[in-house]
Enzyme design. Structure first.
Site, mmCIF file in Angstrom:
data_model
loop_
_atom_site.group_PDB
_atom_site.id
_atom_site.type_symbol
_atom_site.label_atom_id
_atom_site.label_comp_id
_atom_site.label_asym_id
_atom_site.label_seq_id
_atom_site.Cartn_x
_atom_site.Cartn_y
_atom_site.Cartn_z
ATOM 1 N N LYS A 1 34.231 30.048 43.913
ATOM 2 C CA LYS A 1 33.073 30.808 44.401
ATOM 3 C C LYS A 1 33.027 32.149 43.660
ATOM 4 C CE LYS A 1 33.767 27.765 47.890
ATOM 5 N NZ LYS A 1 34.878 26.783 47.874
ATOM 6 N N TYR B 1 54.233 26.438 29.758
ATOM 7 C CA TYR B 1 54.606 26.012 31.105
ATOM 8 C C TYR B 1 55.036 27.213 31.946
ATOM 9 C CZ TYR B 1 56.548 23.127 34.820
ATOM 10 O OH TYR B 1 56.789 22.526 36.029
HETATM 11 N N1 F0G Z 1 37.296 28.474 52.400
HETATM 12 C C1 F0G Z 1 35.951 28.604 52.372
HETATM 13 C C2 F0G Z 1 35.304 29.710 53.131
HETATM 14 C C3 F0G Z 1 35.188 27.695 51.642
HETATM 15 O O1 F0G Z 1 33.865 27.824 51.646
HETATM 16 C C4 F0G Z 1 35.845 26.659 50.926
HETATM 17 C C5 F0G Z 1 35.092 25.681 50.160
HETATM 18 C C6 F0G Z 1 37.246 26.588 50.974
HETATM 19 C C7 F0G Z 1 37.932 27.514 51.718
HETATM 20 C C8 F0G Z 1 38.004 25.512 50.254
HETATM 21 O O2 F0G Z 1 38.031 25.777 48.897
HETATM 22 O O3 F0G Z 1 36.735 23.894 47.868
HETATM 23 O O4 F0G Z 1 38.230 25.359 46.498
HETATM 24 O O5 F0G Z 1 39.190 23.734 48.079
HETATM 25 N N2 F0G Z 1 33.859 25.563 50.252
HETATM 26 C C9 F0G Z 1 32.987 24.684 49.490
HETATM 27 C C10 F0G Z 1 31.617 24.772 50.062
HETATM 28 C C11 F0G Z 1 33.482 23.314 49.268
HETATM 29 O O6 F0G Z 1 30.770 23.954 49.661
HETATM 30 O O7 F0G Z 1 31.352 25.653 50.883
HETATM 31 P P1 F0G Z 1 38.050 24.617 47.780
#
Ligand code: F0G
Length: 464
Positions: free
Chosen positions: A263, A72
Protein backbone atom coordinates in the site's frame (compact mmCIF):
# COMPACT_ATOMS: atom_id res chain seq x y z
CA UNK A 1 -8.26 31.87 -7.39
CA UNK A 2 -6.75 28.88 -5.52
CA UNK A 3 -5.22 26.48 -7.99
CA UNK A 4 -6.59 22.92 -7.82
CA UNK A 5 -4.29 19.98 -7.08
CA UNK A 6 -2.86 18.08 -10.00
CA UNK A 7 -0.70 14.95 -10.06
CA UNK A 8 2.97 15.68 -9.22
CA UNK A 9 4.13 13.34 -12.01
CA UNK A 10 3.57 12.64 -15.67
CA UNK A 11 2.94 9.31 -17.39
CA UNK A 12 5.92 7.61 -19.09
CA UNK A 13 4.62 4.08 -19.69
CA UNK A 14 1.06 2.96 -20.34
CA UNK A 15 -0.63 -0.42 -20.06
CA UNK A 16 -3.61 -1.00 -22.40
CA UNK A 17 -6.95 -2.00 -20.86
CA UNK A 18 -10.00 -3.00 -22.83
CA UNK A 19 -13.75 -2.56 -22.55
CA UNK A 20 -16.01 -5.57 -23.04
CA UNK A 21 -19.67 -6.17 -23.89
CA UNK A 22 -22.38 -6.93 -21.36
CA UNK A 23 -22.90 -10.35 -22.96
CA UNK A 24 -19.21 -11.19 -22.43
CA UNK A 25 -19.36 -10.04 -18.82
CA UNK A 26 -22.48 -12.10 -18.12
CA UNK A 27 -20.72 -15.20 -19.32
CA UNK A 28 -17.48 -14.43 -17.46
CA UNK A 29 -19.09 -13.67 -14.10
CA UNK A 30 -21.16 -16.88 -14.33
CA UNK A 31 -17.99 -18.90 -14.95
CA UNK A 32 -16.41 -17.04 -12.01
CA UNK A 33 -19.28 -18.31 -9.77
CA UNK A 34 -20.25 -14.67 -9.10
CA UNK A 35 -17.01 -14.17 -7.18
CA UNK A 36 -15.13 -11.12 -8.51
CA UNK A 37 -11.81 -12.58 -7.29
CA UNK A 38 -12.23 -15.37 -9.86
CA UNK A 39 -12.28 -13.04 -12.88
CA UNK A 40 -9.21 -12.72 -15.07
CA UNK A 41 -7.81 -9.21 -15.10
CA UNK A 42 -8.39 -8.95 -18.89
CA UNK A 43 -12.09 -9.31 -18.15
CA UNK A 44 -12.01 -6.11 -16.08
CA UNK A 45 -11.87 -2.56 -17.47
CA UNK A 46 -11.32 -0.44 -14.32
CA UNK A 47 -10.00 -2.60 -11.49
CA UNK A 48 -10.79 -1.23 -8.05
CA UNK A 49 -10.65 -4.56 -6.24
CA UNK A 50 -7.70 -3.34 -4.21
CA UNK A 51 -5.04 -0.68 -3.79
CA UNK A 52 -2.66 -3.42 -2.65
CA UNK A 53 0.37 -4.11 -4.83
CA UNK A 54 -1.37 -2.40 -7.74
CA UNK A 55 0.34 1.00 -7.61
CA UNK A 56 2.65 2.41 -10.29
CA UNK A 57 6.30 2.71 -9.31
CA UNK A 58 8.27 5.87 -10.04
CA UNK A 59 11.33 6.15 -12.28
CA UNK A 60 13.42 6.47 -9.09
CA UNK A 61 12.01 3.17 -7.82
CA UNK A 62 12.69 1.40 -11.13
CA UNK A 63 16.24 2.76 -11.06
CA UNK A 64 16.66 1.35 -7.55
CA UNK A 65 15.47 -2.05 -8.86
CA UNK A 66 18.54 -2.13 -11.10
CA UNK A 67 20.77 -1.51 -8.10
CA UNK A 68 19.22 -4.42 -6.19
CA UNK A 69 21.80 -6.40 -4.25
CA UNK A 70 20.69 -10.03 -4.15
CA UNK A 71 23.23 -11.22 -1.57
CA UNK A 72 21.77 -13.75 0.85
CA UNK A 73 23.22 -12.01 3.91
CA UNK A 74 23.92 -8.34 4.49
CA UNK A 75 22.69 -6.99 1.13
CA UNK A 76 23.17 -3.28 0.44
CA UNK A 77 19.46 -3.07 -0.43
CA UNK A 78 18.61 -4.36 3.06
CA UNK A 79 20.69 -1.60 4.65
CA UNK A 80 19.04 1.03 2.44
CA UNK A 81 15.66 -0.18 3.66
CA UNK A 82 16.84 -0.34 7.27
CA UNK A 83 17.98 3.27 7.10
CA UNK A 84 14.67 4.39 5.58
CA UNK A 85 12.62 2.56 8.22
CA UNK A 86 14.66 4.10 11.00
CA UNK A 87 14.35 7.58 9.47
CA UNK A 88 10.65 7.41 8.60
CA UNK A 89 9.27 5.43 11.55
CA UNK A 90 11.99 5.66 14.19
CA UNK A 91 12.25 1.88 14.64
CA UNK A 92 15.84 0.68 15.15
CA UNK A 93 14.98 -2.97 14.41
CA UNK A 94 12.96 -4.52 11.60
CA UNK A 95 12.33 -7.81 9.82
CA UNK A 96 11.46 -7.92 6.11
CA UNK A 97 8.56 -10.21 5.15
CA UNK A 98 7.01 -11.06 1.81
CA UNK A 99 3.80 -9.12 2.58
CA UNK A 100 1.64 -7.81 5.40
CA UNK A 101 -0.01 -11.06 6.41
CA UNK A 102 3.41 -12.69 6.67
CA UNK A 103 4.39 -9.95 9.10
CA UNK A 104 1.25 -10.81 11.09
CA UNK A 105 2.11 -14.51 11.03
CA UNK A 106 5.63 -13.92 12.33
CA UNK A 107 4.65 -11.34 14.94
CA UNK A 108 1.70 -13.36 16.25
CA UNK A 109 3.79 -16.54 16.35
CA UNK A 110 6.15 -14.70 18.66
CA UNK A 111 3.50 -12.90 20.74
CA UNK A 112 0.53 -15.32 20.75
CA UNK A 113 2.02 -18.67 19.76
CA UNK A 114 2.21 -20.69 16.58
CA UNK A 115 -0.25 -23.58 17.04
CA UNK A 116 -4.04 -23.61 16.49
CA UNK A 117 -4.72 -23.71 20.25
CA UNK A 118 -1.95 -21.33 21.29
CA UNK A 119 -4.22 -18.31 21.56
CA UNK A 120 -6.84 -19.83 23.89
CA UNK A 121 -7.73 -17.26 26.56
CA UNK A 122 -6.08 -14.43 24.65
CA UNK A 123 -7.66 -11.36 23.08
CA UNK A 124 -6.19 -8.82 20.66
CA UNK A 125 -8.07 -5.56 21.06
CA UNK A 126 -7.97 -3.04 18.22
CA UNK A 127 -10.03 -1.07 15.70
CA UNK A 128 -11.82 -3.27 13.14
CA UNK A 129 -8.92 -5.64 12.43
CA UNK A 130 -8.27 -6.38 8.77
CA UNK A 131 -9.49 -9.81 7.59
CA UNK A 132 -6.08 -11.53 7.37
CA UNK A 133 -5.20 -10.10 10.78
CA UNK A 134 -8.38 -11.51 12.25
CA UNK A 135 -7.73 -14.77 10.37
CA UNK A 136 -4.30 -15.12 12.00
CA UNK A 137 -5.78 -14.33 15.43
CA UNK A 138 -8.72 -16.72 15.12
CA UNK A 139 -6.62 -19.47 13.56
CA UNK A 140 -4.63 -19.48 16.80
CA UNK A 141 -7.81 -19.73 18.90
CA UNK A 142 -7.51 -16.14 20.16
CA UNK A 143 -10.21 -13.48 19.71
CA UNK A 144 -10.04 -10.08 18.00
CA UNK A 145 -11.96 -7.52 20.04
CA UNK A 146 -13.21 -4.59 17.97
CA UNK A 147 -13.03 -1.35 19.96
CA UNK A 148 -13.75 1.07 17.08
CA UNK A 149 -15.85 4.11 17.99
CA UNK A 150 -19.59 3.72 17.30
CA UNK A 151 -19.63 6.62 14.81
CA UNK A 152 -17.76 4.39 12.33
CA UNK A 153 -20.80 2.16 11.92
CA UNK A 154 -23.13 4.81 10.51
CA UNK A 155 -21.95 5.84 7.03
CA UNK A 156 -23.72 9.21 7.18
CA UNK A 157 -22.25 10.44 10.49
CA UNK A 158 -19.53 13.03 9.87
CA UNK A 159 -16.54 12.43 12.16
CA UNK A 160 -13.00 13.35 11.12
CA UNK A 161 -11.41 10.24 12.66
CA UNK A 162 -13.79 7.32 12.28
CA UNK A 163 -10.88 4.91 12.71
CA UNK A 164 -10.44 5.96 16.35
CA UNK A 165 -10.36 3.44 19.17
CA UNK A 166 -13.07 3.89 21.82
CA UNK A 167 -11.04 4.13 25.02
CA UNK A 168 -13.92 2.87 27.18
CA UNK A 169 -14.25 -0.25 25.04
CA UNK A 170 -10.48 -0.72 25.12
CA UNK A 171 -10.35 -0.28 28.89
CA UNK A 172 -13.18 -2.81 29.28
CA UNK A 173 -11.25 -5.32 27.16
CA UNK A 174 -7.92 -4.76 28.91
CA UNK A 175 -9.39 -4.96 32.41
CA UNK A 176 -11.05 -8.35 31.85
CA UNK A 177 -9.81 -10.96 34.31
CA UNK A 178 -10.87 -14.01 32.28
CA UNK A 179 -8.62 -13.24 29.30
CA UNK A 180 -5.23 -11.64 28.63
CA UNK A 181 -4.09 -9.29 25.86
CA UNK A 182 -0.54 -9.97 24.57
CA UNK A 183 -0.75 -6.84 22.39
CA UNK A 184 -3.12 -4.17 21.12
CA UNK A 185 -3.24 -3.58 17.35
CA UNK A 186 -4.27 -0.20 15.92
CA UNK A 187 -4.86 -0.10 12.17
CA UNK A 188 -3.92 3.18 10.47
CA UNK A 189 -5.90 4.02 8.42
CA UNK A 190 -8.64 1.63 9.42
CA UNK A 191 -9.45 -0.20 6.19
CA UNK A 192 -12.48 -2.11 7.48
CA UNK A 193 -14.20 1.06 8.75
CA UNK A 194 -13.81 2.79 5.37
CA UNK A 195 -10.17 3.82 5.07
CA UNK A 196 -10.82 6.07 8.04
CA UNK A 197 -7.95 7.67 9.94
CA UNK A 198 -6.98 7.56 13.61
CA UNK A 199 -6.18 10.91 15.21
CA UNK A 200 -2.87 11.69 16.87
CA UNK A 201 -4.70 12.35 20.14
CA UNK A 202 -6.26 8.89 19.97
CA UNK A 203 -2.93 7.18 19.22
CA UNK A 204 -1.43 8.98 22.22
CA UNK A 205 -4.32 7.98 24.51
CA UNK A 206 -4.35 4.35 23.36
CA UNK A 207 -0.65 4.16 24.00
CA UNK A 208 -0.97 5.65 27.50
CA UNK A 209 -3.84 3.31 28.42
CA UNK A 210 -2.02 0.23 27.16
CA UNK A 211 1.10 1.26 29.05
CA UNK A 212 -0.94 1.25 32.29
CA UNK A 213 -1.84 -2.37 31.58
CA UNK A 214 1.71 -3.17 30.37
CA UNK A 215 0.32 -4.24 26.99
CA UNK A 216 2.49 -3.40 23.96
CA UNK A 217 0.91 -1.41 21.14
CA UNK A 218 1.55 -2.29 17.51
CA UNK A 219 0.27 -0.35 14.51
CA UNK A 220 -0.95 -2.12 11.40
CA UNK A 221 0.61 0.57 9.23
CA UNK A 222 -0.31 -0.31 5.63
CA UNK A 223 -1.69 3.20 4.97
CA UNK A 224 0.31 5.21 7.51
CA UNK A 225 1.09 8.10 5.12
CA UNK A 226 -2.58 8.62 4.21
CA UNK A 227 -3.32 8.63 7.95
CA UNK A 228 -0.66 11.30 8.48
CA UNK A 229 -2.20 13.42 5.72
CA UNK A 230 -5.58 13.35 7.48
CA UNK A 231 -3.94 14.36 10.77
CA UNK A 232 -2.32 17.30 8.99
CA UNK A 233 -5.54 18.42 7.32
CA UNK A 234 -8.12 17.57 10.00
CA UNK A 235 -6.53 17.71 13.47
CA UNK A 236 -5.86 21.04 15.13
CA UNK A 237 -2.21 21.81 15.78
CA UNK A 238 -0.85 19.82 12.83
CA UNK A 239 -1.53 22.04 9.79
CA UNK A 240 1.99 23.47 9.85
CA UNK A 241 3.81 20.22 10.64
CA UNK A 242 5.43 18.26 7.82
CA UNK A 243 4.22 14.76 6.93
CA UNK A 244 7.56 13.17 7.99
CA UNK A 245 7.31 14.92 11.38
CA UNK A 246 3.71 13.73 11.83
CA UNK A 247 4.66 10.16 10.89
CA UNK A 248 7.53 10.22 13.39
CA UNK A 249 5.22 11.39 16.17
CA UNK A 250 2.55 8.79 15.29
CA UNK A 251 5.02 5.94 15.57
CA UNK A 252 6.55 7.32 18.77
CA UNK A 253 3.37 5.96 20.42
CA UNK A 254 3.96 2.40 19.18
CA UNK A 255 6.19 -0.43 20.36
CA UNK A 256 6.29 -1.78 16.86
CA UNK A 257 4.37 -2.16 13.63
CA UNK A 258 3.32 -4.59 10.96
CA UNK A 259 3.42 -3.29 7.42
CA UNK A 260 1.97 -4.34 4.12
CA UNK A 261 4.37 -2.47 1.85
CA UNK A 262 1.98 -3.07 -1.06
CA UNK A 263 0.00 0.00 0.00
CA UNK A 264 1.89 3.09 1.19
CA UNK A 265 5.24 1.48 0.32
CA UNK A 266 4.09 1.78 -3.33
CA UNK A 267 5.66 -1.54 -4.31
CA UNK A 268 4.03 -4.60 -5.83
CA UNK A 269 5.06 -6.99 -3.06
CA UNK A 270 6.66 -6.77 0.36
CA UNK A 271 6.13 -6.17 4.04
CA UNK A 272 7.98 -5.79 7.31
CA UNK A 273 7.72 -5.73 11.09
CA UNK A 274 9.23 -2.79 12.97
CA UNK A 275 10.37 -3.06 16.59
CA UNK A 276 11.59 -0.69 19.24
CA UNK A 277 12.95 -3.46 21.44
CA UNK A 278 15.84 -5.70 20.49
CA UNK A 279 14.43 -8.47 22.64
CA UNK A 280 11.09 -8.52 20.78
CA UNK A 281 12.95 -8.41 17.46
CA UNK A 282 15.14 -11.34 18.49
CA UNK A 283 12.14 -13.43 19.53
CA UNK A 284 10.34 -12.79 16.24
CA UNK A 285 13.44 -13.30 14.11
CA UNK A 286 13.43 -17.05 14.82
CA UNK A 287 9.96 -17.29 13.26
CA UNK A 288 11.00 -14.98 10.44
CA UNK A 289 13.87 -17.28 9.54
CA UNK A 290 11.54 -20.29 9.66
CA UNK A 291 8.65 -18.81 7.66
CA UNK A 292 10.12 -16.01 5.54
CA UNK A 293 13.88 -16.09 5.18
CA UNK A 294 17.09 -14.88 6.76
CA UNK A 295 16.78 -11.59 8.65
CA UNK A 296 18.37 -9.45 5.93
CA UNK A 297 15.91 -10.44 3.18
CA UNK A 298 13.03 -12.33 4.85
CA UNK A 299 10.89 -13.03 1.80
CA UNK A 300 11.91 -10.05 -0.34
CA UNK A 301 14.28 -9.77 -3.28
CA UNK A 302 17.04 -7.20 -2.83
CA UNK A 303 15.65 -5.13 -5.71
CA UNK A 304 12.23 -5.02 -4.05
CA UNK A 305 13.74 -3.85 -0.76
CA UNK A 306 15.52 -1.10 -2.71
CA UNK A 307 12.31 0.02 -4.44
CA UNK A 308 10.53 -0.02 -1.08
CA UNK A 309 13.17 2.16 0.54
CA UNK A 310 12.37 4.80 -2.12
CA UNK A 311 8.59 4.23 -2.11
CA UNK A 312 8.22 4.79 1.64
CA UNK A 313 9.80 8.22 1.27
CA UNK A 314 7.77 9.13 -1.83
CA UNK A 315 4.56 8.22 0.02
CA UNK A 316 5.36 10.93 2.57
CA UNK A 317 5.57 13.72 -0.03
CA UNK A 318 2.78 16.23 0.49
CA UNK A 319 2.04 16.85 -3.23
CA UNK A 320 1.67 13.13 -3.78
CA UNK A 321 -0.68 12.70 -0.80
CA UNK A 322 -2.77 15.67 -1.86
CA UNK A 323 -3.39 14.15 -5.29
CA UNK A 324 -3.80 10.63 -3.88
CA UNK A 325 -6.38 11.48 -1.24
CA UNK A 326 -7.78 14.14 -3.61
CA UNK A 327 -8.56 11.52 -6.25
CA UNK A 328 -10.39 9.35 -3.71
CA UNK A 329 -12.44 12.41 -2.66
CA UNK A 330 -13.09 13.21 -6.34
CA UNK A 331 -14.73 9.81 -6.84
CA UNK A 332 -16.62 10.22 -3.55
CA UNK A 333 -17.96 13.58 -4.68
CA UNK A 334 -19.07 12.27 -8.10
CA UNK A 335 -21.02 9.49 -6.37
CA UNK A 336 -22.51 11.90 -3.84
CA UNK A 337 -23.60 14.13 -6.73
CA UNK A 338 -25.51 11.14 -8.13
CA UNK A 339 -27.26 10.68 -4.77
CA UNK A 340 -25.33 7.52 -3.86
CA UNK A 341 -24.67 7.03 -0.12
CA UNK A 342 -21.01 6.38 0.69
CA UNK A 343 -19.03 6.23 3.94
CA UNK A 344 -18.43 9.81 5.06
CA UNK A 345 -16.11 11.58 5.26
CA UNK A 346 -14.28 10.11 2.26
CA UNK A 347 -11.44 7.75 3.27
CA UNK A 348 -7.82 7.59 2.22
CA UNK A 349 -7.58 4.77 -0.29
CA UNK A 350 -11.11 3.89 -1.29
CA UNK A 351 -14.73 4.92 -1.44
CA UNK A 352 -17.09 2.60 0.41
CA UNK A 353 -20.60 2.49 -1.05
CA UNK A 354 -23.39 1.81 1.44
CA UNK A 355 -24.97 -1.29 -0.10
CA UNK A 356 -27.78 -1.53 2.48
CA UNK A 357 -28.98 1.88 1.34
CA UNK A 358 -28.33 1.11 -2.34
CA UNK A 359 -30.12 -2.27 -2.49
CA UNK A 360 -32.60 -2.25 0.42
CA UNK A 361 -34.79 -4.89 -1.23
CA UNK A 362 -32.07 -7.57 -1.25
CA UNK A 363 -32.20 -9.61 2.00
CA UNK A 364 -29.01 -9.49 4.07
CA UNK A 365 -28.81 -13.30 3.89
CA UNK A 366 -28.30 -12.87 0.13
CA UNK A 367 -25.27 -10.57 0.48
CA UNK A 368 -26.22 -7.02 -0.49
CA UNK A 369 -22.70 -5.67 -1.05
CA UNK A 370 -21.68 -8.69 -3.12
CA UNK A 371 -24.84 -8.30 -5.20
CA UNK A 372 -24.01 -4.66 -5.83
CA UNK A 373 -20.45 -5.60 -6.82
CA UNK A 374 -21.72 -8.08 -9.40
CA UNK A 375 -24.22 -5.51 -10.77
CA UNK A 376 -21.49 -2.88 -11.15
CA UNK A 377 -19.28 -5.37 -12.97
CA UNK A 378 -22.14 -6.35 -15.30
CA UNK A 379 -22.90 -2.70 -15.96
CA UNK A 380 -19.44 -1.50 -16.94
CA UNK A 381 -16.64 -4.00 -16.27
CA UNK A 382 -15.69 -2.19 -13.04
CA UNK A 383 -14.48 -4.46 -10.24
CA UNK A 384 -14.91 -3.51 -6.58
CA UNK A 385 -14.86 -5.75 -3.52
CA UNK A 386 -17.40 -6.77 -0.92
CA UNK A 387 -16.84 -5.64 2.67
CA UNK A 388 -19.89 -7.24 4.21
CA UNK A 389 -21.27 -10.53 5.45
CA UNK A 390 -19.18 -12.71 3.14
CA UNK A 391 -16.00 -11.13 4.45
CA UNK A 392 -17.28 -11.12 8.05
CA UNK A 393 -17.37 -14.91 7.71
CA UNK A 394 -18.81 -17.28 10.29
CA UNK A 395 -18.36 -16.99 14.03
CA UNK A 396 -15.45 -19.28 14.97
CA UNK A 397 -17.38 -20.65 17.98
CA UNK A 398 -20.99 -20.91 16.75
CA UNK A 399 -20.31 -21.21 12.98
CA UNK A 400 -23.28 -18.93 12.33
CA UNK A 401 -23.02 -16.25 9.65
CA UNK A 402 -21.92 -12.90 11.09
CA UNK A 403 -23.87 -9.92 9.74
CA UNK A 404 -21.79 -6.77 10.23
CA UNK A 405 -23.32 -3.37 10.95
CA UNK A 406 -22.30 -2.19 7.49
CA UNK A 407 -22.61 -3.81 4.06
CA UNK A 408 -20.12 -1.93 1.90
CA UNK A 409 -18.88 -2.16 -1.66
CA UNK A 410 -15.30 -0.91 -1.58
CA UNK A 411 -13.92 0.88 -4.63
CA UNK A 412 -10.18 0.92 -3.85
CA UNK A 413 -8.05 3.16 -6.02
CA UNK A 414 -4.55 1.97 -6.96
CA UNK A 415 -1.83 4.57 -6.40
CA UNK A 416 -0.78 6.68 -9.43
CA UNK A 417 -2.62 4.38 -11.89
CA UNK A 418 -5.99 5.75 -13.05
CA UNK A 419 -7.05 9.24 -14.14
CA UNK A 420 -10.10 11.18 -13.05
CA UNK A 421 -11.72 10.25 -16.40
CA UNK A 422 -11.72 6.67 -15.09
CA UNK A 423 -13.35 7.94 -11.89
CA UNK A 424 -16.06 9.69 -13.95
CA UNK A 425 -16.67 6.40 -15.78
CA UNK A 426 -16.97 4.44 -12.52
CA UNK A 427 -19.36 6.98 -11.01
CA UNK A 428 -21.58 7.03 -14.12
CA UNK A 429 -21.68 3.22 -14.13
CA UNK A 430 -22.83 3.11 -10.53
CA UNK A 431 -25.42 5.82 -11.25
CA UNK A 432 -26.82 3.58 -14.01
CA UNK A 433 -27.09 0.68 -11.55
CA UNK A 434 -28.89 3.02 -9.14
CA UNK A 435 -31.50 3.79 -11.79
CA UNK A 436 -32.53 0.14 -11.89
CA UNK A 437 -31.86 -0.60 -8.20
CA UNK A 438 -35.56 -0.93 -7.38
CA UNK A 439 -35.77 -3.98 -9.64
CA UNK A 440 -32.84 -5.73 -7.94
CA UNK A 441 -34.52 -7.81 -5.24
CA UNK A 442 -32.56 -11.02 -5.04
CA UNK A 443 -28.90 -11.67 -4.32
CA UNK A 444 -26.78 -14.82 -4.03
CA UNK A 445 -26.50 -17.97 -1.97
CA UNK A 446 -23.31 -19.78 -1.01
CA UNK A 447 -22.70 -22.94 -3.05
CA UNK A 448 -19.25 -23.64 -1.57
CA UNK A 449 -17.05 -21.92 0.99
CA UNK A 450 -13.68 -22.42 2.69
CA UNK A 451 -13.61 -22.90 6.49
CA UNK A 452 -11.83 -19.54 7.07
CA UNK A 453 -11.51 -16.31 5.04
CA UNK A 454 -14.18 -17.64 2.71
CA UNK A 455 -14.72 -14.47 0.64
CA UNK A 456 -11.59 -14.99 -1.47
CA UNK A 457 -12.67 -18.34 -2.89
CA UNK A 458 -16.42 -18.57 -2.23
CA UNK A 459 -18.65 -19.92 -5.02
CA UNK A 460 -22.12 -18.41 -5.31
CA UNK A 461 -25.35 -19.06 -7.16
CA UNK A 462 -28.13 -16.55 -7.84
CA UNK A 463 -30.88 -16.78 -5.18
CA UNK A 464 -34.29 -17.78 -6.52
N1 F0G B 1 -3.55 -4.88 7.13
C1 F0G B 1 -4.37 -4.09 6.40
C2 F0G B 1 -4.98 -2.88 7.02
C3 F0G B 1 -4.63 -4.41 5.07
O1 F0G B 1 -5.45 -3.64 4.37
C4 F0G B 1 -4.02 -5.57 4.51
C5 F0G B 1 -4.27 -5.96 3.13
C6 F0G B 1 -3.17 -6.34 5.31
C7 F0G B 1 -2.96 -5.96 6.61
C8 F0G B 1 -2.50 -7.58 4.79
O2 F0G B 1 -1.46 -7.24 3.95
O3 F0G B 1 -2.16 -8.10 1.70
O4 F0G B 1 0.22 -7.47 2.18
O5 F0G B 1 -0.76 -9.50 3.18
N2 F0G B 1 -5.17 -5.44 2.44
C9 F0G B 1 -5.48 -5.69 1.04
C10 F0G B 1 -6.74 -4.97 0.70
C11 F0G B 1 -5.42 -7.09 0.60
O6 F0G B 1 -7.26 -5.21 -0.40
O7 F0G B 1 -7.21 -4.16 1.50
P1 F0G B 1 -1.02 -8.14 2.68
Amino acid sequence: MNLPWAEPYRIKTIEPIRRSTRAERESWIGSAKYNLFNLRSEQVYVDLITDSGTGAMSSAQWAEMMLGDESYAGATSYYKLKETIETVFGFPYFLPTHQGRAAENVLFSAMIGSGPESGKGLIIPGNSHFDTTKGHIEFRGAHAVDCTIDEAFDTQVEHPFKGNVDLKKLDAALSRKDVKAPLCLVTITCNSSGGQPVSMANLREVSALCRQYKVPVFFDSARFAENAYFIKTRESGYADKSIPAIVKEMFSYADGCTMSSKKDGIVNIGGFIGFRSQEAWRKASTFNIMFEGFNTYGGMAGRDMGALSVGLREACELDYLESRVGQVAYLGQRLTDYGIAVQRPYGGHAIFVDAKKFLPKVPKEEFQAQTLGVELYLEAGVRGVEIGALLADRDPDTHENRYPALELLRLAIPRRVYTNAHMDYVAAALANVKERADGIRRGYRVAWEAPIMRHFTVELTPAK
